[in-house]
Design an enzyme around this catalytic site. Structure first.
Site, PDB file in Angstrom:
ATOM      1  N   LYS A 173      35.710  15.356  58.930  1.00 51.91           N
ATOM      2  CA  LYS A 173      34.430  16.021  59.198  1.00 51.91           C
ATOM      3  C   LYS A 173      33.308  15.560  58.269  1.00 51.91           C
ATOM      4  CE  LYS A 173      36.032  20.221  61.377  1.00 51.91           C
ATOM      5  NZ  LYS A 173      35.799  21.641  61.541  1.00 51.91           N
ATOM      6  N   ASP A 198      30.899  24.376  64.679  1.00 48.75           N
ATOM      7  CA  ASP A 198      31.693  25.414  64.000  1.00 48.75           C
ATOM      8  C   ASP A 198      30.819  26.633  63.724  1.00 48.75           C
ATOM      9  OD1 ASP A 198      34.105  24.090  63.947  1.00 48.75           O
ATOM     10  OD2 ASP A 198      33.722  23.128  62.019  1.00 48.75           O
TER      11      ASP A 198
END
Ligand code: NAP
Length: 568
Positions: A309, A346
């Site tokens: 990420k 997210d």
């Protein structure tokens, strides 16, 4: 194709072979026939692994009975020699005898290894090919190398289909295999794929690169090769019968990703919204390997999970404000010209379920934890005007995040003295056996409890909160919402959130039922690698309540929308 075509070969080519062949093994013919009987209706293309039989020649009367009863079935007879990775202990001549008998029994196709062809006389092969369709195969159980050289060898022998199976040790091996297929499939009838967990791309996309068919296991547990997915998954999840040149490719990339629920969720969304796209689990061992694939396949979008990420950000041409703010990207979009754009969904995974229940402006929120998920929560909530407090096992980490996100650090000792609108658990505590809780009962002074952990679905923390009549939000909602936002970014369409939630819930139930108990807890490192909710599987008992829970996760979507091998 070889010049001497036969009655059998032309008969086979006259009708279109299904794209999925299901291999069957069994130590006695009755077992193979029993499995074939139960599968043939949905899977009319089968492979009988005769080399698994103690005495293949003795099994033919039973097998003939099946073939006579099922003229609609196309069946391959394979009797792979042990020296080439199979179970048959006999010589090449004995193998030929079995395959010749298979032809006489009514099998439409036989599979014979290159290594056997090299031992037999050319005329013996021609005679076999006159009787039955011949698949000449080569398997490399270790690597994907020397595809052209191997194919040059294969072409020296007459065959109706040339089958080349390798093992992917990188994602890019799939690209090599598909380039190889594209180079030859116009001229030859080819079957090619990569085995191994990293071979999924070639198993699904190989058919559009020119592989006539691929192989799918009868069920989980009946795989005959590493990385083989079930025939049902190939058809229902990956829609292999529909994959064509226009199919857009998406996936979840990370290490590990083997147990990701994202493929079942995202493929369901694509199917529901009739988007011609397929979504794959891409086990990338390095970002370099991943990026090479993204360019060459080309992949239109990726869900990025741990450990990439942060690392992926260096490869982006541009990113959204949240990605820059948080320093983590979980969604990648590849433009037509190959440029990569990053997004972070997210945050939406946390904010959307909360906003469906309360106004965040001015809400008092405690985040327990200071890792990746806590970071997404802190920045997202601050952007919405919430008053955010952060408590964490390591105070320095909470203080740093509080500083960066302009939140407030809270000592653990002070948690029980305060009341909150929301408490968010952003630690892995409670995962797996569900016996631990990151907070004590007396510290739960809140209206809402959002446990980002979704394995098990009902953590100890959730149970404690329910006992105190606190409204709970499960980690499943985050998983579904972050995926829904990705779908919307990629397609511009509202995500079918209800179906996504339902199918994930069902997948968890199936897993639990298959285990006959709650699924085993994922290992900690895998769970941490699961930040996008993408990898490890939650446990959930099969209950009628599951539909309702799936529904609870369903709310309005965001507006915007050579030479050794055998087996496959
Ligand atoms: P992370 O970056 O590794 O951060 C973990 C945080 O939890 C750290 O602050 C760590 O504290 C704390 N922690 C770890 N073990 C602890 C323990 N035994 N006791 C107290 N605190 C502990 O992980 P993450 O990516 O933020 O993920 C956290 C959890 O959120 C995951 O395990 C997962 O269950 C869940 N999650 C769910 C979704 C979803 O879609 N539902 C998505 C992402 C994450 P230190 O600072 O002291 O190390």
């Amino acid at each position: 194709m070889h010049a001497t075509s036969t009655i059998y070969a032309s008969r086979i080519q006259r009708f279109r072979l299904p794209r999925v062949c299901v291999p069957l093994v069994g130590e006695d013919p009755a077992r193979i026939v029993e499995r074939a009987e139960s599968l043939v209706r949905d899977n009319p293309f089968l492979e009988f692994r005769l080399d698994y039989l103690a005495n293949p020649l003795a099994g033919f009367p039973k097998l003939k009975h099946f073939l006579d009863l099922h003229p609609e079935a196309t069946v391959i007879a394979t009797c792979r020699r042990a020296v080439n990775g199979g179970k048959f202990k006999g010589s090449a001549t004995a193998q030929l005898e079995v395959l010749t008998k298979a032809a006489a029994t009514g099998f439409q196709l036989v599979d014979i290894e290159l290594q056997t062809a090299e031992i037999l006389k050319q005329q013996q092969l021609i005679d076999l090919k006159d009787r039955v369709g011949v698949i000449l195969s080569f398997h490399d159980f270790k690597t994907t190398k020397k595809l052209e050289e191997t194919f040059t060898e294969l072409k020296r022998y007459p065959a109706d289909f040339y089958k080349l199976v390798s093992t992917a040790t990188t994602l890019y091996d799939n690209v090599q295999m598909m380039k190889f297929l594209q180079a030859h499939s116009a001229q030859y009838e080819m079957v090619a794929l990569c085995m191994g967990e990293q071979g999924i791309i070639s198993r699904v996309l190989g058919v559009r690169a020119g592989s006539i068919f691929t192989f799918g296991a009868a069920t989980r547990g009946e795989e005959t090769a590493p990385g083989q997915v079930t025939a049902r998954e190939l058809r229902d999840t990956y829609r292999i019968e529909m994959v064509d040149a226009a199919t857009q490719v998406y996936g979840v990339a990370g290490d590990p990703v083997a147990h990701s629920l994202s493929p079942v969720m995202m493929n369901t969304a694509f199917r529901r919204e009739t988007v011609n796209a397929v979504y794959l689990a891409l086990h990338a061992k390095t970002p370099k390997d991943l990026l090479a694939c993204v360019n060459d396949i080309p992949i239109r979008g990726l869900s990025i999970t741990m450990p990439y990420k942060q690392e992926i950000i260096a490869a982006l041409s541009n990113s959204d404000a949240l990605t820059r703010q948080i320093g983590a990207c979980n969604t990648l979009v590849r433009s037509q010209d190959g440029k990569l754009y990053g997004f972070n969904t997210d945050v939406a995974g946390i904010i959307v379920p909360l906003e469906q229940r309360l106004t965040l402006q001015g809400a008092k929120v405690l985040i327990v934890g200071a890792g990746g998920a806590a970071r997404a929560a802190a920045f997202g909530l601050k952007n919405k005007g919430a008053e955010v407090f952060i408590a964490n096992r390591t105070p320095e980490n909470a203080q740093a995040l509080a500083r960066q996100s302009k939140s407030k650090y809270m000592k653990r000792a002070d948690v029980g003295k305060s009341t909150f609108d929301v408490i968010i658990n952003a630690t892995p505590v409670g995962m797996g056996n569900g016996k631990q809780s990151p907070l004590e009962d007396k510290e739960l002074n809140t209206r809402y409890l959002f446990d980002l952990v979704y394995s098990p679905a009902e953590t100890k923390l959730i149970k404690m909160a329910q006992a105190k009549n606190i409204q709970v939000i499960s980690g499943l909602e985050m998983f579904v919402q972050q995926g829904a936002r990705q779908f919307e970014i990629w397609t511009g369409k509202p995500a079918p959130v209800a179906e996504m939630a339902f199918v994930v819930t069902k997948a968890l139930e199936r897993l639990a039922a298959a285990n006959g108990k709650e699924p085993s807890p994922p290992p900690q490192e895998a769970a941490e690698a699961d930040e996008s909710g993408a990898t490890r599987i939650a446990s959930r008992k099969p209950t009628v309540a599951s539909k309702e829970k799936a529904k609870a996760a369903t709310h309005k979507p965001a507006k915007k929308a050579v030479r050794k091998t055998v087996k496959r």
